[in-house]
Design a protein around this motif. Structure first.
Motif, PDB file in Angstrom:
ATOM      1  N   ALA A 264      35.792  47.450  11.049  1.00 45.90           N
ATOM      2  CA  ALA A 264      34.975  46.480  11.740  1.00 45.90           C
ATOM      3  C   ALA A 264      35.409  45.246  12.436  1.00 45.90           C
ATOM      4  N   PHE A 265      36.454  44.721  11.571  1.00 47.86           N
ATOM      5  CA  PHE A 265      37.175  43.521  12.216  1.00 47.86           C
ATOM      6  C   PHE A 265      38.196  44.150  13.494  1.00 47.86           C
TER       7      PHE A 265
ATOM      8  N   ALA B  29      39.147  50.676  20.962  1.00 45.25           N
ATOM      9  CA  ALA B  29      38.294  50.155  19.823  1.00 45.25           C
ATOM     10  C   ALA B  29      37.563  51.408  19.418  1.00 45.25           C
TER      11      ALA B  29
ATOM     12  N   GLN C 288      37.859  46.563  15.447  1.00 40.95           N
ATOM     13  CA  GLN C 288      37.108  46.929  16.446  1.00 40.95           C
ATOM     14  C   GLN C 288      36.543  45.592  17.298  1.00 40.95           C
ATOM     15  N   THR C 289      35.980  44.923  16.712  1.00 36.22           N
ATOM     16  CA  THR C 289      35.530  43.436  17.164  1.00 36.22           C
ATOM     17  C   THR C 289      36.554  42.807  17.972  1.00 36.22           C
ATOM     18  N   THR C 290      37.732  42.644  17.333  1.00 36.86           N
ATOM     19  CA  THR C 290      38.854  42.120  17.770  1.00 36.86           C
ATOM     20  C   THR C 290      39.506  42.734  19.079  1.00 36.86           C
TER      21      THR C 290
ATOM     22  N   LEU D   5      37.449  44.863  21.028  1.00 32.51           N
ATOM     23  CA  LEU D   5      36.377  44.591  22.079  1.00 32.51           C
ATOM     24  C   LEU D   5      36.336  43.187  22.660  1.00 32.51           C
ATOM     25  N   PHE D   6      36.751  42.034  21.850  1.00 30.18           N
ATOM     26  CA  PHE D   6      37.003  40.668  22.534  1.00 30.18           C
ATOM     27  C   PHE D   6      37.993  40.460  23.305  1.00 30.18           C
TER      28      PHE D   6
END
Length: 104
Positions: A37-38, A65, A40-42, A44-45
């Motif tokens: 989750a970390f 991601a 993927q979020t990184t 995407l950001f």
């Protein structure tokens, strides 16, 4: 994630009786879920930050991601949910035995 936490609390009742395999499998799964989750979020950001200047590169970063869980699986981190009926039955029996002790 809340269901995963609830299942982990059931595994904790089995640890004092010596059945720690289910708990350690659950802990590894939670660590893998948090890591993916970390990551993927990184990604995407970072893709969104890159997108205005370099559209194709930003799009590629955002699409990468989606591959994070597959890559984590290659390194032994299991992000899927497994259902093992015997461990659930054992954990629920342990919970019932503990509740009988406190009811007396």
């Amino acid at each position: 994630m809340l269901i995963q936490i609830a299942v982990g609390s059931l595994y904790l009742f089995s640890v004092p009786r010596g059945y720690s395999d289910g708990f350690w499998g659950w802990a590894r799964q939670i660590a893998a879920l948090c890591l993916t989750a970390f990551m993927q979020t990184t990604l995407l950001f970072l893709g969104l930050l890159t997108f205005p200047n370099h559209m194709l590169l930003g799009l590629g970063i955002m699409l990468s991601a989606a591959e994070v869980p597959r890559i984590a699986t290659q390194f032994g981190l299991d992000t899927s949910t497994k259902f093992n009926i015997s461990s659930v039955v054992h954990a629920s029996n342990s919970l019932m035995n503990i509740s009988r002790i406190f009811r007396r």
